[in-house]
Design a protein around this motif. Structure first.
Motif, PDB file in Angstrom:
ATOM      1  N   UNK A 198      25.686  47.031  37.000  1.00 41.01           N
ATOM      2  CA  UNK A 198      26.773  47.955  37.321  1.00 41.01           C
ATOM      3  C   UNK A 198      28.095  47.446  36.759  1.00 41.01           C
ATOM      4  N   UNK A 199      28.384  46.191  36.948  1.00 42.85           N
ATOM      5  CA  UNK A 199      29.644  45.635  36.463  1.00 42.85           C
ATOM      6  C   UNK A 199      29.705  45.649  34.945  1.00 42.85           C
ATOM      7  N   UNK A 234      32.766  45.029  33.004  1.00 45.83           N
ATOM      8  CA  UNK A 234      32.791  43.655  33.504  1.00 45.83           C
ATOM      9  C   UNK A 234      34.112  43.225  34.113  1.00 45.83           C
ATOM     10  N   UNK A 235      34.913  44.188  34.616  1.00 44.25           N
ATOM     11  CA  UNK A 235      36.251  43.848  35.094  1.00 44.25           C
ATOM     12  C   UNK A 235      36.381  43.821  36.617  1.00 44.25           C
ATOM     13  N   UNK A 236      35.280  44.012  37.320  1.00 42.12           N
ATOM     14  CA  UNK A 236      35.360  44.057  38.781  1.00 42.12           C
ATOM     15  C   UNK A 236      34.749  42.809  39.401  1.00 42.12           C
ATOM     16  N   UNK A 237      35.435  42.295  40.419  1.00 41.76           N
ATOM     17  CA  UNK A 237      34.910  41.147  41.161  1.00 41.76           C
ATOM     18  C   UNK A 237      34.037  41.673  42.305  1.00 41.76           C
ATOM     19  N   UNK A 238      32.925  42.250  41.931  1.00 38.87           N
ATOM     20  CA  UNK A 238      32.085  42.979  42.881  1.00 38.87           C
ATOM     21  C   UNK A 238      31.443  42.087  43.928  1.00 38.87           C
ATOM     22  N   UNK A 243      32.594  53.704  44.797  1.00 38.35           N
ATOM     23  CA  UNK A 243      33.435  54.163  45.902  1.00 38.35           C
ATOM     24  C   UNK A 243      34.331  53.041  46.419  1.00 38.35           C
ATOM     25  N   UNK A 244      33.797  51.845  46.478  1.00 36.15           N
ATOM     26  CA  UNK A 244      34.547  50.714  47.025  1.00 36.15           C
ATOM     27  C   UNK A 244      35.537  50.108  46.036  1.00 36.15           C
ATOM     28  N   UNK A 245      35.169  50.073  44.763  1.00 34.94           N
ATOM     29  CA  UNK A 245      35.937  49.271  43.813  1.00 34.94           C
ATOM     30  C   UNK A 245      36.758  50.073  42.816  1.00 34.94           C
ATOM     31  N   UNK A 246      36.313  51.273  42.476  1.00 36.36           N
ATOM     32  CA  UNK A 246      37.041  52.044  41.474  1.00 36.36           C
ATOM     33  C   UNK A 246      38.064  52.933  42.169  1.00 36.36           C
ATOM     34  N   UNK A 247      39.345  52.740  41.883  1.00 36.73           N
ATOM     35  CA  UNK A 247      40.376  53.538  42.564  1.00 36.73           C
ATOM     36  C   UNK A 247      40.346  54.990  42.120  1.00 36.73           C
ATOM     37  N   UNK A 277      45.020  47.600  34.845  1.00 39.92           N
ATOM     38  CA  UNK A 277      43.587  47.468  34.598  1.00 39.92           C
ATOM     39  C   UNK A 277      42.788  48.396  35.466  1.00 39.92           C
ATOM     40  N   UNK A 278      43.332  48.866  36.582  1.00 39.87           N
ATOM     41  CA  UNK A 278      42.650  49.832  37.404  1.00 39.87           C
ATOM     42  C   UNK A 278      41.544  49.289  38.238  1.00 39.87           C
TER      43      UNK A 278
END
Length: 237
Positions: free
Chosen positions: A137-138, A143-147, A215-219, A231-232
């Motif tokens: 998914x990242x 690869x920009x989310x600290x999931x 839903x949790x990480x993408x604004x 960076x969003x």
């Protein structure tokens, strides 16, 4: 004097139908399409049936012809060469092993050990607290989310990856047992029954984990720029 008729502001020529989301596209690739079951079942059914009726050399020829026919059918339906040719390559490798070993059951050998490898990778990624579905998914999202710092996201991908590991482990266990028992017909039944239907169920769990992550990480668009940055992505906790 008649009242002027209001012009309809809705321009049908400019309406756009939103395309499928990344999650929906993944679901289609992982078993969401009904034709996927046909593509999986036809080569196995042809091989097992031919093995019951003909000598091994004839069975190999029939299986190859079925693989070619399936590839042509997929090309006629407008599928890409890579996808259509992949089914033929898979059949060719399987019957090649059968021809080299002289044993019909080895048609299923590559798939059985592929299940085992997938099981080890999936389970190992969970034990390392880097479930493979979360890594995918990242990667898909740049690869920009600290999931892994979000507990809900990490839990969702742990469940999804364990679901995949469970199906892969079950496939390996049952089919390896049938392989040792030298029951080629039962291997064919198990390959079909545990193939696309279970893949579709796992795909649903993975899509659920993907949507939880988004839903949790993408604004949302309305929230962009409000303390999130250019960076969003969600700041590290």
């Amino acid at each position: 004097m008649t009242k002027p008729q209001q012009q309809d502001t809705t321009d049908d020529d400019h309406t756009t139908t939103p395309g499928p989301t990344r999650e929906e596209a993944m679901l289609a690739r992982m078993g969401g399409r009904r034709m996927g079951f046909v593509y999986t079942a036809v080569p196995v059914v042809v091989f097992v049936t031919a093995n019951l009726l003909f000598p091994l050399a004839v069975t190999i020829s029939v299986a190859l012809l079925a693989g070619v026919g399936l590839m042509v059918f997929r090309l006629v339906r407008g599928e890409r060469w890579t996808a259509a040719g992949g089914s033929l390559i898979g059949v060719a490798i399987a019957v090649g092993i059968v021809a080299l070993t002289g044993s019909a059951k080895n048609y299923f050998a590559v798939g059985i050990w592929a299940y085992f490898a997938g099981f080890v990778i999936a389970l190992g990624s969970v034990l390392a607290r880097r479930p493979i579905t979360g890594v995918i998914w990242n990667f898909v999202h740049g690869g920009k989310y600290r999931w892994r710092t979000d507990r809900r996201v990490l839990r969702a991908h742990t469940v999804a990856t364990l679901a995949a590991a469970g199906v892969l482990g079950a496939r390996f266990t049952l089919q390896q047992w049938l392989y040792i028992a030298d029951n080629t017909s039962a291997l064919g039944v198990a390959r079909i029954a545990m193939g696309t239907p279970l893949s579709a169920l796992v795909a649903l769990v993975i899509v659920w984990a993907f949507r939880q992550s988004s839903k949790q990480l993408i604004p949302k668009k309305a929230d962009t720029g409000e303390g999130i940055g250019d960076t969003g992505h969600k700041p590290a906790e």
